[in-house]
Design a protein around this motif. Structure first.
Motif, mmCIF file in Angstrom:
data_model
loop_
_atom_site.group_PDB
_atom_site.id
_atom_site.type_symbol
_atom_site.label_atom_id
_atom_site.label_comp_id
_atom_site.label_asym_id
_atom_site.label_seq_id
_atom_site.Cartn_x
_atom_site.Cartn_y
_atom_site.Cartn_z
ATOM 1 N N THR A 88 0.830 -1.200 0.000
ATOM 2 C CA THR A 88 0.000 0.000 0.000
ATOM 3 C C THR A 88 0.868 1.255 0.000
ATOM 4 N N LEU A 89 0.289 2.337 -0.452
ATOM 5 C CA LEU A 89 0.972 3.620 -0.464
ATOM 6 C C LEU A 89 0.958 4.290 0.896
ATOM 7 N N SER A 90 0.248 3.714 1.850
ATOM 8 C CA SER A 90 0.234 4.269 3.193
ATOM 9 C C SER A 90 1.364 3.706 4.054
ATOM 10 N N GLU A 91 2.170 2.796 3.486
ATOM 11 C CA GLU A 91 3.351 2.308 4.205
ATOM 12 C C GLU A 91 4.356 3.443 4.366
ATOM 13 N N GLU A 92 5.087 3.405 5.446
ATOM 14 C CA GLU A 92 6.082 4.450 5.692
ATOM 15 C C GLU A 92 7.131 4.470 4.581
ATOM 16 N N GLY A 93 7.348 5.639 4.023
ATOM 17 C CA GLY A 93 8.352 5.814 2.977
ATOM 18 C C GLY A 93 7.891 5.446 1.585
ATOM 19 N N ILE A 95 5.585 6.817 -0.467
ATOM 20 C CA ILE A 95 5.449 7.949 -1.392
ATOM 21 C C ILE A 95 6.820 8.448 -1.840
ATOM 22 N N ALA A 96 7.776 8.489 -0.929
ATOM 23 C CA ALA A 96 9.132 8.926 -1.295
ATOM 24 C C ALA A 96 9.737 7.995 -2.333
ATOM 25 N N LEU A 97 9.540 6.689 -2.162
ATOM 26 C CA LEU A 97 10.049 5.731 -3.149
ATOM 27 C C LEU A 97 9.358 5.914 -4.492
ATOM 28 N N ALA A 98 8.048 6.135 -4.456
ATOM 29 C CA ALA A 98 7.293 6.319 -5.690
ATOM 30 C C ALA A 98 7.774 7.554 -6.440
ATOM 31 N N ILE A 99 7.948 8.634 -5.725
ATOM 32 C CA ILE A 99 8.384 9.884 -6.348
ATOM 33 C C ILE A 99 9.792 9.734 -6.908
ATOM 34 N N GLN A 100 10.675 9.070 -6.174
ATOM 35 C CA GLN A 100 12.040 8.846 -6.671
ATOM 36 C C GLN A 100 12.011 8.076 -7.979
ATOM 37 N N HIS A 101 11.192 7.033 -8.039
ATOM 38 C CA HIS A 101 11.099 6.219 -9.247
ATOM 39 C C HIS A 101 10.513 7.007 -10.408
ATOM 40 N N LEU A 102 9.417 7.722 -10.167
ATOM 41 C CA LEU A 102 8.738 8.438 -11.245
ATOM 42 C C LEU A 102 9.610 9.555 -11.813
ATOM 43 N N LYS A 103 10.328 10.244 -10.963
ATOM 44 C CA LYS A 103 11.205 11.316 -11.446
ATOM 45 C C LYS A 103 12.362 10.763 -12.254
ATOM 46 N N ALA A 104 12.840 9.579 -11.897
ATOM 47 C CA ALA A 104 13.959 8.979 -12.617
ATOM 48 C C ALA A 104 13.536 8.419 -13.969
ATOM 49 N N CYS A 105 12.334 7.874 -14.047
ATOM 50 C CA CYS A 105 11.926 7.200 -15.281
ATOM 51 C C CYS A 105 11.181 8.124 -16.248
ATOM 52 N N ASP A 106 10.727 9.272 -15.768
ATOM 53 C CA ASP A 106 9.938 10.162 -16.630
ATOM 54 C C ASP A 106 10.258 11.613 -16.290
ATOM 55 N N PRO A 107 11.221 12.230 -16.988
ATOM 56 C CA PRO A 107 11.608 13.612 -16.683
ATOM 57 C C PRO A 107 10.463 14.614 -16.782
ATOM 58 N N LEU A 108 9.549 14.411 -17.727
ATOM 59 C CA LEU A 108 8.418 15.327 -17.845
ATOM 60 C C LEU A 108 7.533 15.256 -16.604
ATOM 61 N N LEU A 109 7.256 14.063 -16.151
ATOM 62 C CA LEU A 109 6.482 13.893 -14.929
ATOM 63 C C LEU A 109 7.264 14.435 -13.737
ATOM 64 N N GLY A 110 8.592 14.286 -13.766
ATOM 65 C CA GLY A 110 9.422 14.797 -12.685
ATOM 66 C C GLY A 110 9.271 16.286 -12.486
ATOM 67 N N PRO A 119 1.219 13.434 -2.627
ATOM 68 C CA PRO A 119 -0.069 12.939 -2.118
ATOM 69 C C PRO A 119 0.095 12.339 -0.728
ATOM 70 N N ILE A 120 -0.996 12.355 0.009
ATOM 71 C CA ILE A 120 -1.030 11.748 1.338
ATOM 72 C C ILE A 120 -2.164 10.739 1.355
ATOM 73 N N PHE A 121 -1.882 9.536 1.795
ATOM 74 C CA PHE A 121 -2.883 8.476 1.834
ATOM 75 C C PHE A 121 -3.103 8.045 3.280
ATOM 76 N N HIS A 122 -4.304 8.303 3.775
ATOM 77 C CA HIS A 122 -4.656 7.913 5.133
ATOM 78 C C HIS A 122 -5.764 6.872 5.098
ATOM 79 N N LYS A 123 -5.617 5.837 5.897
ATOM 80 C CA LYS A 123 -6.683 4.842 6.008
ATOM 81 C C LYS A 123 -7.681 5.299 7.063
#
Length: 309
Positions: A88-93, A95-110, A119-123
């Protein structure tokens, strides 16, 4: 941009764009690169069963790397982002991992990521509660839906009372008196009945893969594929959900990549494949991109199609 379509059972599917999409994925990877056989480029003759001679077999050559090439290879491996599996995206860290990956693989999205808060995901609710709430919010303006939802909570005896048994005991007349239409009352009762009969359960939903979730939840009256995708992102917080039919996400992809036309749902996997395994987060940024450009309809007039939090 809240494009909608009517399903045969009466549910309206559409897109969620704007602040109400900010709430907010196991990974049901469908396809992707990899797999299959790789040819060595060397034709190898094999002896036939009737032949008494041994066919010539060309030896494969192996390139010997010099020290400079070895250093470059080691550096590339060190620079590669290792994407650990997330539930889940509510696991600690997460979102940071997701953002790191997305910025590395897609400069436009970065570049887009750099100008927006993450984003913040709260259950907050159980799967049953979230699905019931999404039904109540369908096709309603935010204020009207929130008013009906608050009366529904009171009718159930509080948030902890939103369980299948309680909802099944509510009559269509009781629901009608708090503003729930006869059609939505039928949807709520169908959802509650499938939970009560054991076809669905909160525990089973949490363990299902993405494809199974779509198959099982679309059996409920009033819930379509789009609603399941929204549920997986905003209620279950699954990281790799791509709502290919969502108009807002499709419009965001068009704006991000400068496409002349709105991409078709069948094209979305191709454009967004590089976002794996965090397509839910990539989709979230598409909503932010469209929101920043300004909707063609005032925000307070956009139909409230779903709310899971």
């Amino acid at each position: 941009m809240g494009k909608q379509k009517q399903r045969s059972d009466g549910v309206t599917e559409g897109t969620v764009v704007g602040r109400d999409a900010e709430a907010g994925v196991l990974v049901g990877v469908e396809g992707g690169s990899g797999g299959g056989c790789v040819s060595s480029g060397v034709d190898e003759a094999l002896p036939s069963p009737s032949s008494s001679t041994i066919a010539f077999r060309e030896r494969k050559t192996r390139k010997v790397l010099n020290s400079g090439e070895k250093r470059e290879n080691r550096k590339a491996k060190a620079d590669a982002i290792i994407v650990p599996p997330l539930r889940t995206l509510s696991e600690e860290g997460a979102i940071a991992l997701a953002i790191q990956h997305l910025k590395a693989c897609d400069p436009l999205l970065g570049r887009l990521i750099d100008i927006h808060h993450p984003p913040i995901f709260h259950k907050q609710h159980t799967p049953f509660h979230s699905l019931a709430r999404s039904i109540l919010y369908q096709q309603l303006a935010i204020k009207a839906a929130a008013s009906i939802y608050s009366r529904f909570i009171a009718l159930c005896g509080g948030e902890s009372g939103v369980v299948p048994e309680t909802v099944l005991r509510l009559s269509p007349l009781q629901l009608r008196q708090i503003g729930v239409s006869a059609r939505k009352a039928g949807y709520l009762h169908d959802l509650a009945a499938k939970f009560s009969d054991g076809l669905l359960s909160d525990a089973a939903i949490l363990e299902m893969d993405d494809q199974s979730l779509v198959s099982m939840l679309t059996m409920v009256k009033g819930i379509g594929v789009w609603s399941v995708h929204m549920f997986m992102i905003f209620a279950l917080h699954r990281p790799d959900v791509l709502p290919v039919g969502d108009v807002g996400v499709r419009k965001g992809v068009q704006l991000l990549y400068g496409l002349n036309q709105l991409p078709q749902p069948s094209q979305m996997d191709k454009f967004c494949d590089r976002w794996r395994p965090y397509r839910s987060v990539g989709s979230w940024y598409m909503w932010r991109l469209v929101e920043a450009k300004g909707p063609t309809v005032p925000a307070d007039q956009l139909p409230r199609l779903v709310n899971f939090n």
